[in-house]
Scaffold this motif. Structure first.
Motif, PDB file in Angstrom:
ATOM      1  N   UNK A   1     -14.547 -17.566  -9.995  1.00 26.73           N
ATOM      2  CA  UNK A   1     -13.951 -16.887  -8.854  1.00 26.73           C
ATOM      3  C   UNK A   1     -14.200 -15.385  -8.871  1.00 26.73           C
ATOM      4  N   UNK A   2     -14.778 -14.896  -9.957  1.00 29.22           N
ATOM      5  CA  UNK A   2     -14.963 -13.442 -10.061  1.00 29.22           C
ATOM      6  C   UNK A   2     -16.053 -13.021  -9.081  1.00 29.22           C
ATOM      7  N   UNK A   3     -15.773 -12.043  -8.207  1.00 28.03           N
ATOM      8  CA  UNK A   3     -16.806 -11.578  -7.264  1.00 28.03           C
ATOM      9  C   UNK A   3     -18.004 -10.986  -8.019  1.00 28.03           C
TER      10      UNK A   3
ATOM     11  N   UNK B   1     -11.077  -1.699  -5.620  1.00 29.72           N
ATOM     12  CA  UNK B   1     -12.402  -1.523  -6.256  1.00 29.72           C
ATOM     13  C   UNK B   1     -13.500  -2.148  -5.406  1.00 29.72           C
ATOM     14  N   UNK B   2     -13.147  -2.352  -4.103  1.00 27.19           N
ATOM     15  CA  UNK B   2     -14.111  -3.030  -3.237  1.00 27.19           C
ATOM     16  C   UNK B   2     -15.321  -2.133  -2.962  1.00 27.19           C
TER      17      UNK B   2
ATOM     18  N   UNK C   1     -14.287 -10.348  -0.393  1.00 25.40           N
ATOM     19  CA  UNK C   1     -14.147 -11.235  -1.549  1.00 25.40           C
ATOM     20  C   UNK C   1     -13.368 -10.549  -2.668  1.00 25.40           C
ATOM     21  N   UNK C   2     -13.693  -9.272  -2.875  1.00 22.17           N
ATOM     22  CA  UNK C   2     -12.997  -8.517  -3.932  1.00 22.17           C
ATOM     23  C   UNK C   2     -11.524  -8.372  -3.593  1.00 22.17           C
ATOM     24  N   UNK C   3     -11.227  -8.083  -2.330  1.00 19.90           N
ATOM     25  CA  UNK C   3      -9.821  -7.916  -1.926  1.00 19.90           C
ATOM     26  C   UNK C   3      -9.036  -9.201  -2.168  1.00 19.90           C
ATOM     27  N   UNK C   4      -9.648 -10.310  -1.823  1.00 24.04           N
ATOM     28  CA  UNK C   4      -8.963 -11.601  -2.038  1.00 24.04           C
ATOM     29  C   UNK C   4      -8.746 -11.866  -3.519  1.00 24.04           C
ATOM     30  N   UNK C   5      -9.763 -11.559  -4.287  1.00 21.30           N
ATOM     31  CA  UNK C   5      -9.658 -11.758  -5.733  1.00 21.30           C
ATOM     32  C   UNK C   5      -8.534 -10.904  -6.305  1.00 21.30           C
TER      33      UNK C   5
ATOM     34  N   UNK D   1      -5.153 -11.765  -8.301  1.00 16.58           N
ATOM     35  CA  UNK D   1      -4.935 -11.204  -9.658  1.00 16.58           C
ATOM     36  C   UNK D   1      -3.588 -10.508  -9.756  1.00 16.58           C
ATOM     37  N   UNK D   2      -3.319  -9.659  -8.760  1.00 19.36           N
ATOM     38  CA  UNK D   2      -2.119  -8.831  -8.849  1.00 19.36           C
ATOM     39  C   UNK D   2      -0.857  -9.671  -8.640  1.00 19.36           C
TER      40      UNK D   2
END
Lengths: 921, 254
Positions: free
Chosen positions: A741-743, A844-845, A855-859, A863-864
């Motif tokens: 799942x990691x972008x 960090x997008x 994708x990063x925002x969703x990840x 995470x948070x």
């Protein structure tokens, strides 16, 4: 009365064959074969272009309008390619368009009308030009016009207009060159014309190449009006009925150009012919020589030995006085010059991000390119004969062994190719760059030049211009072409390496050391070849020895200097191991130097950055710990991957104001000794426990852990539960992550490149290389310090991270990571342990990729608000603090938040245990 | 002494020179005669080492020239039949280059090249490209280049070609003088008068074979013919020259 048509046919055939310089070809060479080969190259180019361009139109999902725009760019590219080939035809036939002395001396005695000769010559030139254009467009011309055609009629019309425009562009280009010559022939005497003709030829070549490489992409906005290929694109569209103003104005320029240049060139040509044909009979075809005392003096200085001087002067004079050789050299020079301009294009356009007055990739490449083209060009013309029958004098006077001749050829290549470029480069780079980088680049150029020269002369056993040349013997040329293409493809990378090396003296030493070793090796190899007992000079290029077995020798101009000489390989019979030996020796020397370099670096760091903390023996090895403050519980700081304890420098002193606070270095990091065996969470936790015991630091402890240290802290808390009063997990790693799942932008580059099955052996190799100084060599320094961190402190942290033992432990902990995660998962929960989870939530997008940003925002959301929240739920007394303005590096980015959370946990722990009151903030 | 023993040269199996044997003594001038295509130039090229004989041996001072080619070339001065010279070099540059290739020291080379150019009447044109030279001027350059290094063996292939009368006289005397100074001189020429005056010995080649090899006096006595021209015509000329002349005139006027 002679039949004019018959005379025309005979003259046409003769002029056509003389457009190809027969003297270049060996006795067994074949003009037809040469022409076929040249034509094949052009046809192959046409095929490649068609292959590259056409699929886009057949398979694209682009809209029709977008395809139309794309087609215009392709049209311009194909037309400009035709213009380049026509331009090269003009340059290659520069000397052949006008009659020469032979024509005057021979044809002047025969009753042939001037108009017959002129027409025959024009027809021969037209044949060459027409054939080149035809062959070049053989694939593209039969396919590209149809890509956007709608219906048969449209297709036929597009086909016809395409060929018309392509022919017009070729004719315009050729006539332009002819017009320049015609003007010069009218304005100057024949002798003066001979002198400047060579320069005009060079200028024409440079112009053709420069326009091709420097022309901007065709866009329908405001294309530059001076570029002929754009005019003919306009003409093409105008003929096809596209009435836009842009195309109209471009087409008008094309028509003006054609209607001016073509008749002008023909008129000038006819006038020049009649004006000069008589005068040229009286003048030599070769430029008259002047006193060349300067050249002789320079040659004497450069080559004291008479043999070397003879060959150097002969080589220099031949290049200077032979138009054919100058022209070919000019092609190489023009190519190098144009490519250099292309690479430096951003500076010319003012769009460069780098400064021109500091070392940059573009200008580094330019120097290397020009040097390569100079060496390649001069070396190439060495193989082309001149006045072949006259080479008998070299055979007769071959009164030395071959080695001095080869040395003389080498010196000629050095003096005529490399030295001028080095001198010009030195002047240029010292003028625009600071002294040190300029000198470093000069050193690289010198060494690279030596390598190129030695490689190019290996197994070259000819005196320049004295050996015939078979067009079929393209082995060297193919190799050179392949190397040239490889160089171009890697040019950016090569210059990038050089630029990177310039940032650090040690890197430059390695780079120049490698180049120097390559130069020495190449020189040794050439010398070995030159002194081979069976070696001899070569004067005739013939096919390989199997022909000789049938004794089908040609008219004997061969002698003890055998017509064909067997290829001599000084390394024949040597085993593979013997051939590898020089490389192995070089590698060992490099490694030994690296080890010394690493040891010296470590010594310097130890002297500059003394230990912070003190070493405590935990049984056979010691760990470093630093404590300050007083009170209980003791706050113990645990760091992340490859971080020394000193990274808590912004937090620990603040915590020490109200309790005892200690940071320590895990085994191998900072100032701690390395540990044998595995480095799982259990091993690390046990080490910490031993350290705290040995250091006399009693429980209870509040563990503050960052990143991967969070796993170690949790394992410690589980194993020594009674001794742990609380946990603060700052941006801790968690065991809930799904690697799939990691972008992409957040994945480790190394992890992407190195497949799992090779990681252990790769890690072993990497460790070895780090001990040999590789990491220190590649290191770019501490860089700008994090906010609120002093530069010296950043350097301390950087220095201890650079140690090989830190790298070793880092690798070990990484390889044992999965085991640590298994141990952490086995813990399940932390009961009622006081727990604070700090999570950095700064975006960090990536800015330039919307899809990836989503994708990063969703990840991050997961995470948070899920994974990190799950961490907080490990304890019934756990809580999460989301820090919007902090990223992962919480010890630097949000030290206050860590201090606050630690204080809260300590206060709660004290309240629970009736600990001593703490001072108010 | 130069000695050829059964020297043969084959091209595609066809003998161009066939079992040629003769000796050219030191201190003698040996004339080498024959019609066009008889193999004279091929023989001289083999002696010069430019081409390999198919059979036979060539010895100089008793040693095969192939044993040490470099030493042979050091001793050899050769003027070829065709005046192939690098057209882009001047006369002075060409001689300078040849002298440097032969390792003649700088000062000596300058002295020699200047001297030769002056003596051969080329000093004024020394800085003019050879491409501008007349045939005679090129021949002089070839001669100078062949003699710069004081060779022991002098091979001259049609050396008088293109020379003016004055230069031809000089060359004639030079050939005699070179022989008198202990060199081996072998020269071929179509100028039978000159050959007769200069040579002590004659070798006549016809269709690749030696048909005469003797001193001129002996040949005259043997064949009872007064001149070399008569001897040559007897041995090597196949055509009826009168008939050929008549036929050519008829052809021209036809």
């Amino acid at each position: 009365m002679q039949d004019e048509r018959h005379q025309f046919r005979i003259l046409y055939r003769d002029f056509l064959s003389r457009l190809v310089d027969l003297e270049l070809i060996a006795a067994v060479g074949d003009v037809r074969g040469l022409i076929v080969r040249f034509g094949s190259m052009l046809a192959a180019l046409s095929f490649v272009l068609a292959y590259m361009i056409l699929p886009r139109y057949a398979t694209s999902i682009w809209s029709h309008d977008r395809l139309v725009v794309s087609a215009r760019g392709d049209e311009e590219f194909l037309i400009s390619t035709t213009i380049v080939v026509a331009g090269l035809c003009s340059v290659m036939t520069w000397n052949a368009v006008f009659p020469d002395r032979l024509d005057g001396l021979i044809l002047g005695l025969i009753p042939v009308r001037a108009r017959t000769m002129i027409l025959a010559r024009i027809a021969a030139i037209a044949t060459v030009l027409g054939t080149a254009i035809l062959v070049l467009n053989s694939f593209t011309g039969l396919s590209f016009p149809f890509v956007l055609a709608a219906g048969l009629r449209d297709a036929l019309f597009a086909f016809g207009t395409w060929w018309l425009v392509v022919a017009a562009a070729g004719i315009f280009t050729f006539c332009r060159g002819l017009a320049v010559q015609g003007v010069a022939a009218q304005l100057f005497s024949w002798r003066a014309f001979l002198r400047i003709s060579g320069f005009l030829q060079l200028a024409a070549l440079f112009t053709v190449l420069a326009l091709f490489f420097l022309a901007p992409p065709f866009n329908t906005g405001h294309p530059p009006a001076f570029i002929p290929s754009f005019w003919f694109v306009g003409l093409l569209h105008e003929l096809r009925g596209d009435r836009s103003q842009l195309f109209g104005s471009l087409a008008a320029r094309a028509m003006i150009g054609l209607s001016t240049i073509v008749p002008l060139s023909i008129i000038l040509y006819i006038l020049s012919w009649s004006r000069n044909v008589r005068r040229m009979v009286e003048s030599p075809d070769i430029l008259p020589a002047k006193h060349a005392r300067i050249a002789s003096s320079f040659a004497k200085m450069l080559s004291p030995a008479p043999l070397e001087r003879a060959i150097l002067l002969f080589t220099a004079r031949t290049i200077a006085r032979s138009r054919q050789h100058r022209m070919i050299l000019a092609i190489y020079g023009g190519y190098g010059f144009a490519l250099s301009l292309a690479f430096s294009r951003s500076f010319l356009e003012g769009t460069a991000t780098a400064s021109w007055n500091k070392p940059n990739v573009s200008l580094l490449i330019a120097g290397l390119l020009l040097l390569s083209c100079a060496v390649a060009g001069v070396r190439a013309i060495f193989s082309l004969p001149f006045a072949m029958p006259s080479n008998w004098i070299f055979r007769i006077t071959a009164v030395h062994r071959p080695a001095p001749y080869f040395a003389a050829v080498r010196k000629s290549l050095f003096a005529l190719a490399a030295l001028p470029v080095w001198i010009a480069a030195a002047v240029w780079y010292l003028a625009i760059w600071p002294g040190r980088p300029a000198l470093e680049h000069m050193l690289v150029l010198v060494l690279a030049g030596i390598v190129m020269m030695e490689r190019s002369l290996y197994q070259f056993r000819k005196i320049p211009f004295t050996c015939s040349w078979l067009p079929g013997s393209t082995h060297w040329k193919m190799k050179a072409g392949a190397w040239g293409l490889a160089f171009l493809a890697l040019a950016n990378g090569i210059a990038g390496i050089e630029l990177w090396s310039m940032e650090k003296s040690a890197r430059m030493v390695v780079l120049t050391g490698v180049l120097g070793a390559a130069a020495i090796h190449a020189r040794r190899r050439t010398r070995q070849f030159a002194t081979e007992p069976d070696n001899r000079l070569q004067f005739e290029d013939l096919p390989p020895a199997d022909i000789f077995a049938l004794d089908l020798r040609q008219d004997g101009t061969s002698s003890d200097d055998q017509a064909y000489v067997e290829a001599i390989d000084p390394h024949r019979g040597r085993s593979f191991a013997a051939r590898l030996r020089p490389l192995a020796v070089a590698a060992l020397l490099l490694l030994a130097t690296g080890v010394v370099y690493e040891q010296a670096g470590e010594w310097r760091d130890r002297r500059n950055f003394p230990q912070i903390g003190h070493s405590v023996d935990i049984g056979g090895r010691s760990l470093n710990i630093f404590c300050s403050g007083a009170g209980s519980p003791v706050v113990v700081f645990e760091t992340g991957f490859n971080q020394p304890g000193y990274t808590w420098l912004l937090v620990q002193p603040e915590v020490a104001k109200w309790t005892r606070a200690c940071w320590y270095d895990r085994a191998g990091f900072g100032w701690s000794d390395p540990a044998p065996g595995p480095r799982t969470g259990t091993d690390i936790a046990d080490d910490l426990h031993k350290l705290l015991r040995a250091a006399g630091i009693p429980p209870p402890y509040v563990l503050v852990a960052h990143s991967f240290g969070g796993f170690d802290a949790r394992v410690f808390a589980a194993r020594y539960r009674s001794e742990v009063a609380g946990l603060v997990l700052a941006e801790s790693a968690d065991e809930f992550e799904d690697p799939d799942q990691i972008p992409k932008s957040m994945q480790s580059r190394l992890g992407q490149l190195v497949p799992p099955w090779i990681r252990r052996p790769a890690a072993a190799v990497a460790k070895f290389l780090v001990h040999a100084g590789l990491a220190r060599l590649m290191d770019d320094g501490a860089g700008p310090p994090p906010p609120h961190v002093a530069e010296h402190d950043a350097e301390v942290i950087h220095a201890v991270q650079l140690q090989p033992r830190s790298f070793d432990m880092y690798i070990r902990e990484g390889l044992d990571r999965d085991q640590t995660i298994t141990q952490v998962r086995a813990i399940r929960d932390l009961g009622t342990l006081l727990l604070a989870v700090l999570t950095g939530a700064r975006s960090v997008a990536p800015q330039n990729d919307q899809e990836e940003a989503l994708e990063v925002a969703a990840y991050m959301r997961v995470r948070i608000y899920e994974r990190q929240a799950n961490l907080a739920r490990l304890s019934t007394r756990g809580r999460q603090v989301v820090l919007e303005n902090s990223g992962h590096a919480i010890p630097y980015e949000a030290p206050g938040a860590v201090v606050d959370s630690a204080r809260e946990v300590v206060e709660e722990a004290r309240s629970a245990a009736d600990g001593a009151p703490i001072p108010t903030k | 002494m130069l000695e050829l023993r059964d020297v043969t040269k084959l091209y595609a199996g066809i003998p161009v020179v066939s079992e040629v044997s003769f000796v050219a003594q030191t201190g003698e001038v040996t004339g080498y005669l024959g019609p066009n295509g008889s193999g004279k130039s091929t023989t001289l090229k083999m002696i010069a080492g430019l081409i390999e004989p198919s059979e036979g041996q060539i010895l100089f001072n008793g040693l095969p020239i192939g044993r040490n080619r470099i030493a042979h070339k050091q001793r050899l001065g050769y003027v070829p039949e065709e005046p192939h010279l690098y057209p882009h070099l001047t006369g002075a540059e060409y001689l300078e280059m040849v002298g440097q290739l032969r390792g003649i020291p700088g000062g000596q080379l300058v002295h020699k090249t200047t001297g030769f150019l002056r003596l051969l009447g080329l000093h004024a044109d020394r800085d003019v490209p050879i491409s501008s030279y007349s045939k005679g001027m090129r021949q002089k350059i070839l001669l100078a280049a062949a003699l710069l290094h004081n060779p022991d063996l002098v091979l001259l292939d049609e050396p008088f070609s293109g020379l003016d009368v004055n230069s031809a006289l000089v060359l004639r005397g030079l050939i005699r003088e070179l022989a008198a100074r202990g060199k081996v001189v072998l020269f071929s020429s179509h100028e039978l008068d000159t050959v007769e005056r200069v040579s002590s010995r004659i070798v006549i080649l016809h269709k690749g074979r030696v048909v005469a090899n003797d001193s001129i006096q002996q040949l005259r006595a043997l064949m009872s013919l007064p001149t070399l021209e008569d001897i040559f015509s007897q041995l090597a000329v196949e055509q009826n020259t009168e008939a050929v002349t008549q036929e050519m005139v008829e052809l021209i006027e036809s």
